[in-house]
Motif scaffolding. Structure first.
Motif, PDB file in Angstrom:
ATOM      1  N   PRO A 254       0.825  -1.213   0.000  1.00 51.20           N
ATOM      2  CA  PRO A 254       0.000   0.000   0.000  1.00 51.20           C
ATOM      3  C   PRO A 254       0.857   1.260   0.000  1.00 51.20           C
ATOM      4  O   PRO A 254       1.910   1.304   0.652  1.00 51.20           O
ATOM      5  CB  PRO A 254      -0.794  -0.113   1.302  1.00 51.20           C
ATOM      6  N   ALA A 255       0.387   2.290  -0.705  1.00 50.26           N
ATOM      7  CA  ALA A 255       1.107   3.569  -0.696  1.00 50.26           C
ATOM      8  C   ALA A 255       1.114   4.165   0.708  1.00 50.26           C
ATOM      9  O   ALA A 255       2.098   4.772   1.136  1.00 50.26           O
ATOM     10  CB  ALA A 255       0.459   4.542  -1.682  1.00 50.26           C
ATOM     11  N   CYS A 256       0.016   4.009   1.426  1.00 48.77           N
ATOM     12  CA  CYS A 256      -0.096   4.402   2.834  1.00 48.77           C
ATOM     13  C   CYS A 256      -1.324   3.700   3.399  1.00 48.77           C
ATOM     14  O   CYS A 256      -2.160   3.195   2.643  1.00 48.77           O
ATOM     15  CB  CYS A 256      -0.198   5.930   2.997  1.00 48.77           C
ATOM     16  N   ASP A 257      -1.451   3.662   4.707  1.00 51.10           N
ATOM     17  CA  ASP A 257      -2.521   2.876   5.333  1.00 51.10           C
ATOM     18  C   ASP A 257      -3.914   3.299   4.873  1.00 51.10           C
ATOM     19  O   ASP A 257      -4.790   2.454   4.663  1.00 51.10           O
ATOM     20  CB  ASP A 257      -2.449   3.002   6.857  1.00 51.10           C
ATOM     21  N   ALA A 368       1.269 -15.728  -1.371  1.00 52.15           N
ATOM     22  CA  ALA A 368       1.871 -14.920  -0.312  1.00 52.15           C
ATOM     23  C   ALA A 368       0.977 -13.739   0.043  1.00 52.15           C
ATOM     24  O   ALA A 368       0.244 -13.218  -0.787  1.00 52.15           O
ATOM     25  CB  ALA A 368       3.242 -14.417  -0.765  1.00 52.15           C
ATOM     26  N   ILE A 369       1.063 -13.330   1.313  1.00 49.33           N
ATOM     27  CA  ILE A 369       0.360 -12.145   1.786  1.00 49.33           C
ATOM     28  C   ILE A 369       1.323 -10.955   1.712  1.00 49.33           C
ATOM     29  O   ILE A 369       2.423 -11.004   2.265  1.00 49.33           O
ATOM     30  CB  ILE A 369      -0.113 -12.333   3.239  1.00 49.33           C
ATOM     31  N   HIS A 370       0.927  -9.908   1.020  1.00 47.50           N
ATOM     32  CA  HIS A 370       1.742  -8.692   0.948  1.00 47.50           C
ATOM     33  C   HIS A 370       1.057  -7.509   1.612  1.00 47.50           C
ATOM     34  O   HIS A 370       1.708  -6.532   1.969  1.00 47.50           O
ATOM     35  CB  HIS A 370       2.057  -8.347  -0.510  1.00 47.50           C
ATOM     36  N   ALA A 371      -0.254  -7.588   1.772  1.00 47.77           N
ATOM     37  CA  ALA A 371      -1.015  -6.506   2.398  1.00 47.77           C
ATOM     38  C   ALA A 371      -2.200  -7.088   3.147  1.00 47.77           C
ATOM     39  O   ALA A 371      -2.677  -8.178   2.826  1.00 47.77           O
ATOM     40  CB  ALA A 371      -1.492  -5.512   1.344  1.00 47.77           C
ATOM     41  N   LEU A 403      -5.344  -0.187   4.831  1.00 45.64           N
ATOM     42  CA  LEU A 403      -4.597  -1.212   4.110  1.00 45.64           C
ATOM     43  C   LEU A 403      -3.158  -1.175   4.576  1.00 45.64           C
ATOM     44  O   LEU A 403      -2.432  -0.215   4.327  1.00 45.64           O
ATOM     45  CB  LEU A 403      -4.683  -0.979   2.601  1.00 45.64           C
ATOM     46  N   LEU A 404      -2.759  -2.231   5.273  1.00 43.51           N
ATOM     47  CA  LEU A 404      -1.444  -2.284   5.906  1.00 43.51           C
ATOM     48  C   LEU A 404      -0.494  -3.174   5.118  1.00 43.51           C
ATOM     49  O   LEU A 404      -0.906  -4.187   4.556  1.00 43.51           O
ATOM     50  CB  LEU A 404      -1.552  -2.846   7.325  1.00 43.51           C
ATOM     51  N   ALA A 405       0.765  -2.799   5.103  1.00 49.81           N
ATOM     52  CA  ALA A 405       1.790  -3.726   4.636  1.00 49.81           C
ATOM     53  C   ALA A 405       1.840  -4.894   5.619  1.00 49.81           C
ATOM     54  O   ALA A 405       1.561  -4.735   6.817  1.00 49.81           O
ATOM     55  CB  ALA A 405       3.135  -3.033   4.563  1.00 49.81           C
ATOM     56  N   LYS A 406       2.169  -6.067   5.119  1.00 45.76           N
ATOM     57  CA  LYS A 406       2.149  -7.257   5.965  1.00 45.76           C
ATOM     58  C   LYS A 406       2.992  -7.090   7.229  1.00 45.76           C
ATOM     59  O   LYS A 406       2.597  -7.524   8.314  1.00 45.76           O
ATOM     60  CB  LYS A 406       2.658  -8.456   5.163  1.00 45.76           C
ATOM     61  N   ALA A 407       4.117  -6.418   7.105  1.00 46.21           N
ATOM     62  CA  ALA A 407       5.017  -6.247   8.249  1.00 46.21           C
ATOM     63  C   ALA A 407       4.358  -5.473   9.386  1.00 46.21           C
ATOM     64  O   ALA A 407       4.779  -5.589  10.549  1.00 46.21           O
ATOM     65  CB  ALA A 407       6.287  -5.527   7.800  1.00 46.21           C
ATOM     66  N   ASP A 408       3.332  -4.700   9.069  1.00 46.55           N
ATOM     67  CA  ASP A 408       2.654  -3.881  10.085  1.00 46.55           C
ATOM     68  C   ASP A 408       1.356  -4.518  10.574  1.00 46.55           C
ATOM     69  O   ASP A 408       0.598  -3.872  11.313  1.00 46.55           O
ATOM     70  CB  ASP A 408       2.338  -2.494   9.503  1.00 46.55           C
TER      71      ASP A 408
END
Length: 457
Positions: A254-257, A368-371, A403-408
């Protein structure tokens, strides 16, 4: 691409399909097109509103007899007699000989069961219910591969269309900086009256004239436009879901959440969705995002379409293309390539043909999950509350999307896993809803999410 050559096998092949959620808008648009494709055989329609499905076929003058069935014997008999079986219970589809199920209920827990039932017996699945795909897409892809079946998003909806555009660009060697779509409805301004029309709601926007052109400070112009139209909805829950599906399918983030949602013209996209240090709004590249299409009432719509921003690698070539009317940024470093349409089920037969004739997905085989599309509490939510999903946009009251990046997203519940679940504890306003706040009993969607997450850890 010559589609008549690509799908030449249609001349000697009949494809048997079932459509779930058949009486909805997507089902109608698909059935309209299927009438004109002799190779497609509508074996069954599944909908709780069986009368609505029957009425739809009659309204469309479908030309094939249909009958409502309520048990295994009657469904088998309908297929044997060449009739379309109309059923309320999706489990009855398991009795039929099918090549593909088009899943369009929009109800995640039911949708995932329909997909599993089909895939486990080697029947392909076209997933229209993006709500389900945003939670279980990677898991269902993995299941499809194990059973020699195809699981796919479908052409005609933005996720598959955008993935097609992204992969078209990558195969050609383009560097994709950003990928996205317009939100569902345009913001249409009248130069004559100064009014802006959004979905029939009209507001005084005469001051837009002073901010119609994109100034040197892009972020400032976008902020001014947003302030002038702040009384209107400027984001929509389905957009987050669709961008979640694309992010997972194309390995983007995502560009941002909150996603950016700039109000901008089509001609400005290659000046807006570029890196911040070069005058745009992006803090990183390789992202998904959404814009709100701002246009005059005498300008063409973006049509709920999709776009990519690519890097320009030869000045002379892109100068020539700019002269031909292509959208090239002011700094000539970036260009926008776009498809200005979103025609739903009218285009979806391509995905059916690709799956059945070629064993190929129109979407992705990514596992895979990316977002992660997350739920954000807009007010204090109390233990025992039911998070009921409903409405045209399949929203949950007082829960907005991020919409979060998976790491978050560790321990964060996907938005559509929340659907019709009961809270096991209080959630404060401003918090993301976590997995431990939900009652998960008998949730296949929860199993799918757990196993998807665990596959990568």
């Amino acid at each position: 691409m010559n589609y008549e050559l690509l799908f030449d096998a249609l001349k000697s092949r009949r494809i048997r399909i079932a459509v779930t959620g058949a009486s909805g808008g997507f089902g109608r648009s698909l059935l309209v097109q299927c009438r004109d494709i002799p190779s497609l055989d509508i074996v069954a329609l599944c909908d709780l509103n069986t009368q609505g499905a029957q009425d739809l076929l009659q309204e469309l003058n479908y030309g094939k007899e249909a009958t409502v069935c309520d048990d295994a014997a009657s469904t088998l008999d309908a297929q044997a007699q060449g009739k379309t079986a109309i059923v309320a219970d999706f489990n009855l589809l398991d009795n039929l000989e099918l090549d593909m199920v088009i899943e369009a209920t929009g109800k995640p827990e039911i949708s995932v069961r329909i997909a599993v039932n089909a895939l486990q017996r080697g029947v392909h699945v076209g997933m229209v219910s993006k709500e389900t795909d945003s939670v279980a897409g990677p898991w269902l892809n993995n299941m499809a591969l194990k059973h020699n079946a195809v699981y796919t998003t479908v052409d005609g909806d933005q996720p598959a269309n955008l993935l097609g555009l992204i992969t078209w660009a990558r195969v050609l060697g383009f560097d994709v900086i950003a990928a996205g779509k317009s939100s569902e409805y345009d913001y249409v301004w009248s130069q004559t009256s100064g009014e802006l029309d959004y979905c029939g709601r009209k507001v005084d926007a005469k001051a837009l004239a002073g901010h119609w052109a994109l100034g040197e400070d892009v972020k400032h112009t976008l902020a001014e436009r947003k302030a002038l139209l702040s009384m209107l909805p400027l984001s929509a829950t389905p957009d987050y879901c669709e961008m979640n599906v694309v992010a997972n399918s194309a390995a983007l983030v995502p560009a941002c959440d909150a996603l950016n949602y700039p109000l901008c013209h089509i001609s400005e996209l290659a000046d807006v969705f570029i890196p911040l240090e070069e005058g745009g709004i992006l803090t990183q590249t390789g992202v998904v995002d959404v814009f709100n299409c701002l246009r005059r009432d005498d300008e063409v719509s973006f049509g709920g379409g999709v776009f990519i921003i690519v890097r320009c690698k030869d000045d002379a070539t892109w100068e020539m293309l700019a002269g031909k009317g292509h959208v090239v940024g002011r700094n000539r470093k970036y260009a926008c390539i776009y498809l200005p349409y979103h025609i739903m089920g009218l285009e979806s037969p391509h995905s059916i043909f690709s799956a059945v004739l070629h064993q190929r997905s129109s979407g992705s085989t990514q596992q895979a999950i990316h977002a992660v599309m997350a739920g954000y509490a807009d007010r204090d939510l109390k233990k025992g509350e039911l998070l009921e999903m409903g409405g045209h946009h399949h929203t949950i009251p007082d829960v907005s999307a991020r919409l979060l990046a998976k790491a978050d997203a560790e321990q964060v519940a996907p938005y559509y896993l929340l659907s019709n679940k009961v809270l096991t504890r209080d959630v404060a306003a401003g918090e993301l809803i976590k997995l431990d706040a939900l009652e998960m009993e008998d949730s296949l969607l929860w199993t799918a999410w757990q196993e998807s997450w665990d596959m990568e850890h």
